[in-house]
Design a protein around this motif. Structure first.
Motif, PDB file in Angstrom:
ATOM      1  N   UNK A  86    -124.453 -36.737 -65.633  1.00 39.18           N
ATOM      2  CA  UNK A  86    -125.618 -37.515 -66.065  1.00 39.18           C
ATOM      3  C   UNK A  86    -126.411 -36.754 -67.131  1.00 39.18           C
ATOM      4  N   UNK A  87    -126.579 -35.474 -66.936  1.00 40.53           N
ATOM      5  CA  UNK A  87    -127.313 -34.658 -67.897  1.00 40.53           C
ATOM      6  C   UNK A  87    -126.647 -34.651 -69.272  1.00 40.53           C
ATOM      7  N   UNK A  88    -125.328 -34.738 -69.287  1.00 42.15           N
ATOM      8  CA  UNK A  88    -124.601 -34.757 -70.562  1.00 42.15           C
ATOM      9  C   UNK A  88    -124.953 -36.010 -71.360  1.00 42.15           C
ATOM     10  N   UNK A  89    -125.114 -37.133 -70.645  1.00 42.41           N
ATOM     11  CA  UNK A  89    -125.479 -38.371 -71.334  1.00 42.41           C
ATOM     12  C   UNK A  89    -126.734 -38.147 -72.169  1.00 42.41           C
ATOM     13  N   UNK A  90    -127.723 -37.477 -71.582  1.00 40.19           N
ATOM     14  CA  UNK A  90    -128.994 -37.267 -72.276  1.00 40.19           C
ATOM     15  C   UNK A  90    -128.922 -36.157 -73.324  1.00 40.19           C
ATOM     16  N   UNK A  91    -127.811 -35.429 -73.354  1.00 42.60           N
ATOM     17  CA  UNK A  91    -127.580 -34.492 -74.454  1.00 42.60           C
ATOM     18  C   UNK A  91    -126.938 -35.215 -75.635  1.00 42.60           C
ATOM     19  N   UNK A  92    -126.365 -36.396 -75.361  1.00 42.27           N
ATOM     20  CA  UNK A  92    -125.692 -37.176 -76.396  1.00 42.27           C
ATOM     21  C   UNK A  92    -126.587 -38.269 -76.975  1.00 42.27           C
ATOM     22  N   UNK A  93    -127.442 -38.860 -76.110  1.00 41.44           N
ATOM     23  CA  UNK A  93    -128.306 -39.984 -76.496  1.00 41.44           C
ATOM     24  C   UNK A  93    -129.680 -39.765 -75.882  1.00 41.44           C
ATOM     25  N   UNK A  94    -130.717 -40.243 -76.558  1.00 43.00           N
ATOM     26  CA  UNK A  94    -132.058 -40.077 -75.997  1.00 43.00           C
ATOM     27  C   UNK A  94    -132.279 -40.989 -74.797  1.00 43.00           C
TER      28      UNK A  94
END
Length: 172
Positions: free
Chosen positions: A46-54
């Protein structure tokens, strides 16, 4: 748009994330989309998602932009009274391409739910104030939207568009 971390991923992982986004946004309106389903489908944290998109809206805009660039290939730059046949042929090609590609459901979701959810933007002003060109552009886009939402009306809508454009160019 997409954050730099995403751009540094290898192509296989980017493709996996894009496919997960496509799966989510093709089946759920943006208002009902969930990061949890996307990360599970993509096999990322899940944390990776927010490293890719705001956020989800950022991810949606990224994917929708890719879809629009791919589908719009081959469209004439500007509709004019002189290229009605060319533009209608391109419109047919756009609809056919969209109906046969992986983005069909995404585009339908966009017109049905997400366009309004993202907020309405005014139509673009045409440089030089060419009112006919603006009208042609608005009519083309509305026709595509109507066809995507009601495919069974495609021929009637294209005929209606042709009449509107050719009568307008003849000064009637």
């Amino acid at each position: 748009m997409v954050l730099p971390t995403f751009e540094h991923l290898d192509e296989e992982k980017q493709a996996r994330v894009r496919q997960a986004l496509l799966n989510e946004f093709s089946h759920y309106p943006l208002a009902d989309a969930q990061v949890a389903r996307i990360v599970k489908d993509a096999g990322i944290a899940r944390g990776a998602f927010y490293k890719y998109f705001t956020d989800l809206t950022d991810a949606y805009r990224y994917l929708f932009g890719i879809a629009m660039r791919e589908i719009h290939q081959g469209m004439p730059k500007r509709p004019t009274a002189g290229n009605v046949d060319e533009y209608i042929a391109a419109l047919r090609q756009f609809v056919e391409t969209t109906n046969q590609c992986e983005y069909r459901e995404l585009i339908q979701q966009h017109f049905r739910y997400n366009e309004g959810y993202l907020g309405e933007a005014p139509t673009r002003l045409i440089p030089g104030g060419d009112a006919k060109q603006w009208a042609f552009t608005v009519l083309y886009h509305q026709t595509v939207k109507d066809i995507m939402l009601a495919p069974e009306t495609a021929e009637a809508r294209i005929a209606q568009l042709r009449i509107a454009l050719t009568r307008g160019s003849e000064g009637e």
